[in-house]
Design an enzyme around this catalytic site. Structure first.
Site, PDB file in Angstrom:
ATOM      1  N   CYS A  67       0.824  -1.201   0.101  1.00 15.44           N
ATOM      2  CA  CYS A  67       0.051   0.082  -0.033  1.00 15.44           C
ATOM      3  C   CYS A  67       0.930   1.254  -0.171  1.00 15.44           C
ATOM      4  CB  CYS A  67      -0.895  -0.004   1.199  1.00 15.44           C
ATOM      5  SG  CYS A  67      -0.109   0.063   2.762  1.00 15.44           S
ATOM      6  N   LYS A  68       0.503   2.488   0.146  1.00 12.47           N
ATOM      7  CA  LYS A  68       1.204   3.635   0.194  1.00 12.47           C
ATOM      8  C   LYS A  68       2.125   3.810   1.360  1.00 12.47           C
ATOM      9  CE  LYS A  68       0.813   8.631  -0.656  1.00 12.47           C
ATOM     10  NZ  LYS A  68      -0.054   9.782  -0.875  1.00 12.47           N
TER      11      LYS A  68
END
Length: 140
Positions: free
Chosen positions: A99-100
């Site tokens: 994810c980020k």
């Protein structure tokens, strides 16, 4: 300012104690769960190169196209329940969820584990850590 802080602590010892207790509990929780089924960027690279691990990028398509790990598959987190079947052929391989920042990948990792992916892992620090380590990105 410091005088006011000490005065507040003296006047509200229960409130300050409760705050410190919650802060300590949160810190212990974060330390305990930060490494759970997580891999560093170097470990992820080794898994991809040696064990043909699958990288699952759960960021939105726009962010994915701006830059992602080579060979990564993009299934946004909001669509993972609908599209988890696309990953069934990879149940025998390590699946690294990205994810980020490395915070929301744990939820998807848990879903994959419940779906029978025994080697579902998350990338510690997410794409932010990947970029900080100077590792390459593919842009489409």
């Amino acid at each position: 300012m410091i005088d006011q802080l000490f005065e507040f602590v003296q006047n509200h010892p229960l409130l300050v104690g409760a705050f410190l207790l919650v802060l300590l509990a949160w810190a212990l929780y974060e330390v305990r769960n930060s490494g759970a089924n997580g891999v560093t960027t170097s470990e992820a690279t080794q898994l991809v190169n040696r064990e043909d691990a699958v990288v699952l990028d759960i960021r939105e398509t726009k962010d994915f196209k701006a830059g992602h790990i080579a060979g990564a598959r993009n299934i946004p987190q909001s669509r993972i329940d609908d599209r988890i079947g696309e990953l069934d052929k990879f149940k025998d391989k390590p699946v690294i969820v990205v994810c980020k920042h490395g915070q929301s990948s744990g939820a998807v990792q848990g879903k994959l584990a419940k779906a029978g992916f025994e080697r579902a892992l998350k990338l510690k620090g997410g794409m932010t850590q990947w970029q900080s380590d100077g590792l390459p990105l593919v842009k489409k």
